[in-house]
Design a protein around this motif. Structure first.
Motif, short mmCIF file in Angstrom:
data_model
loop_
_atom_site.label_atom_id
_atom_site.label_comp_id
_atom_site.label_asym_id
_atom_site.label_seq_id
_atom_site.Cartn_x
_atom_site.Cartn_y
_atom_site.Cartn_z
N ILE A 131 0.84 -1.19 0.00
CA ILE A 131 0.00 0.00 0.00
C ILE A 131 0.88 1.25 0.00
CG2 ILE A 131 -1.98 -1.07 1.11
CD1 ILE A 131 -1.05 0.07 3.75
N PRO A 132 0.39 2.34 -0.58
CA PRO A 132 1.20 3.56 -0.64
C PRO A 132 1.19 4.32 0.68
CG PRO A 132 -0.91 3.93 -1.70
CD PRO A 132 -0.88 2.47 -1.31
N PHE A 133 2.27 5.04 0.93
CA PHE A 133 2.32 5.90 2.11
C PHE A 133 1.40 7.11 1.94
CE2 PHE A 133 6.41 3.74 2.53
CZ PHE A 133 6.40 3.41 3.88
N TRP A 149 8.64 8.47 -2.56
CA TRP A 149 9.10 8.11 -3.90
C TRP A 149 8.27 6.96 -4.46
CZ3 TRP A 149 12.50 11.46 -5.92
CH2 TRP A 149 13.21 12.25 -5.02
N PHE A 150 8.67 6.53 -5.65
CA PHE A 150 8.02 5.41 -6.35
C PHE A 150 6.57 5.78 -6.66
CE2 PHE A 150 7.69 0.78 -7.27
CZ PHE A 150 8.88 0.68 -7.98
N LYS A 151 6.43 6.78 -7.53
CA LYS A 151 5.13 7.39 -7.84
C LYS A 151 4.36 6.56 -8.87
CE LYS A 151 7.24 11.14 -9.15
NZ LYS A 151 8.64 10.92 -8.73
N LYS A 152 3.07 6.44 -8.62
CA LYS A 152 2.20 5.72 -9.55
C LYS A 152 0.80 6.33 -9.51
CE LYS A 152 0.87 1.04 -10.89
NZ LYS A 152 1.02 -0.41 -10.62
N ASP A 153 0.16 6.42 -10.68
CA ASP A 153 -1.19 6.97 -10.75
C ASP A 153 -2.19 6.02 -10.08
OD1 ASP A 153 -3.19 8.96 -12.07
OD2 ASP A 153 -3.93 6.97 -12.63
N ASN A 155 -6.26 6.28 -9.71
CA ASN A 155 -7.57 6.93 -9.88
C ASN A 155 -7.45 8.45 -9.98
OD1 ASN A 155 -8.85 4.38 -9.64
ND2 ASN A 155 -8.87 4.57 -7.42
N GLY A 156 -6.46 8.90 -10.75
CA GLY A 156 -6.27 10.33 -10.95
C GLY A 156 -5.45 11.02 -9.88
N LYS A 157 -5.13 10.32 -8.83
CA LYS A 157 -4.26 10.84 -7.77
C LYS A 157 -2.87 10.22 -7.91
CE LYS A 157 -8.07 11.37 -4.44
NZ LYS A 157 -7.94 12.82 -4.18
N THR A 158 -1.91 10.75 -7.21
CA THR A 158 -0.56 10.20 -7.24
C THR A 158 -0.30 9.44 -5.96
OG1 THR A 158 0.23 12.05 -8.59
CG2 THR A 158 1.90 10.71 -7.48
N ALA A 159 0.06 8.16 -6.10
CA ALA A 159 0.38 7.32 -4.95
C ALA A 159 1.89 7.19 -4.84
CB ALA A 159 -0.26 5.94 -5.12
N LYS A 213 0.39 11.22 8.77
CA LYS A 213 -0.19 11.39 7.44
C LYS A 213 -0.14 10.11 6.62
CE LYS A 213 0.39 16.32 6.42
NZ LYS A 213 1.00 17.28 5.46
N ASP A 214 0.78 9.24 6.93
CA ASP A 214 1.01 8.06 6.11
C ASP A 214 -0.13 7.05 6.21
OD1 ASP A 214 3.43 9.14 5.37
OD2 ASP A 214 4.60 7.99 6.82
N ILE A 215 -0.34 6.31 5.14
CA ILE A 215 -1.24 5.16 5.07
C ILE A 215 -2.71 5.57 5.04
CG2 ILE A 215 -1.79 2.89 6.02
CD1 ILE A 215 1.17 3.30 5.24
N ARG A 216 -3.11 6.52 5.86
CA ARG A 216 -4.52 6.83 6.06
C ARG A 216 -5.22 7.25 4.77
NH1 ARG A 216 -6.18 7.47 11.19
NH2 ARG A 216 -7.72 9.04 10.61
N GLU A 217 -4.53 8.03 3.92
CA GLU A 217 -5.16 8.51 2.68
C GLU A 217 -5.61 7.36 1.81
OE1 GLU A 217 -2.56 12.63 2.16
OE2 GLU A 217 -1.78 10.70 1.48
#
Length: 281
Positions: A131-133, A149-153, A155-159, A213-217
């Motif tokens: 899961i993304p931070f 780091w390690f960015k990936k789209d 649903n239109g957001k950046t993970a 802030k991490d994980i919760r989003e």
């Protein structure tokens, strides 16, 4: 003690067991003699004690880095597995700046019960249910851009799936002259003339932090905030490169070590700090 603190200790003997063999389903690697992971709450109370494992990709990374040769067995990069920063592959197997510098988390390391923690297999190459931070459509602050780091789209957001260590790793050389698991006194530069007989231990210490802030989003995005948790943590190697679009991200990312723990619930916003040691003696 700020936030929850977990102390993670890997012991790696400085003898030739690096070249040892191991059954495919075994939970110990030839590069480790013993591991020890302790989890603490905000008040310093011990939450759990378990073990960690350097996986196949990490063991080969050590051998290839130390001896400057390439293994006949190829362990794929996380970039290829997840489709992140795969443009313009690097020909060199390990550029000089390839180091253990990132960590990631997941939810595939444990079931619903505390007794259902899954064993880490030596041959594993990824964190299951990673899961993304962070998941955001807003630009990160300059300070955050250095961490995530390690960015990936998504649903239109950046993970952002990987995070830098909280501070640079620190190598320590200590006498084993303390009681129990306490750290001993520092070894001085004139140690070659010493008359002392106590053993010396050497290790690198890393500090990892999962912030409020991490994980919760990620869980909020999926409408499942009550299930905010982590139960799998991995360290990763990688090298930072400029991508064709002018942004930067890590390439040649590979799982170095992994641990699975009972579900650490993060429903209530809190920091989780991990102190991670790898011993060579």
């Amino acid at each position: 003690m700020e936030g929850n603190v977990m102390k993670l200790n890997d012991k790696m003997p400085a003898r030739d067991t690096l070249a040892g063999s191991i059954p495919m389903g075994h939970t110990k690697t030839p590069v480790l003699a013993r591991t020890k992971i302790q989890g603490f709450d905000d008040f310093g109370n011990l939450l759990f004690e378990t073990e960690n494992q350097i996986v196949l990709g990490g063991a080969l990374f050590i051998l290839e880095k130390v001896f400057g040769v390439e293994s006949p067995l190829y362990v794929d990069y996380l970039n290829n597995i997840m489709g992140v920063a795969t443009d313009e592959p690097i020909d060199e197997i390990y550029p000089q700046d390839t180091i253990v510098t990132l960590f990631g988390v997941g939810t595939g390391g444990c079931g619903d019960s505390i007794r259902s923690v899954k064993d880490v297999k030596f041959y594993e190459r990824e964190i299951f249910d990673m899961i993304p931070f962070r998941v955001t459509d807003e630009e990160l602050t300059p300070a955050e851009q250095k961490k995530y780091w390690f960015k990936k789209d998504m649903n239109g957001k950046t993970a952002f799936y990987l995070k830098k260590f909280e501070q640079n790793p620190e190598i320590k050389v200590l006498w084993k002259d303390a009681e129990g698991d306490e750290d001993g006194s520092e070894v001085e530069s004139d140690v070659h003339t010493t008359q002392r007989t106590e053993p010396i231990e050497t290790f690198v210490e890393m500090v990892l932090k999962i912030s409020k802030k991490d994980i919760r989003e990620y869980f909020e995005l999926h409408g499942d905030i009550e299930q905010t948790r982590v139960n799998s943590i991995g360290l990763f190697t990688g090298c930072l490169r400029t991508l064709p679009d002018g942004t930067e991200d890590f390439k040649q990312v590979k799982l170095f070590s992994k641990l699975n723990i009972p579900n650490e619930m993060l429903t209530l916003a809190k920091d989780l700090t991990l102190v991670y040691r790898i011993y060579t003696s």
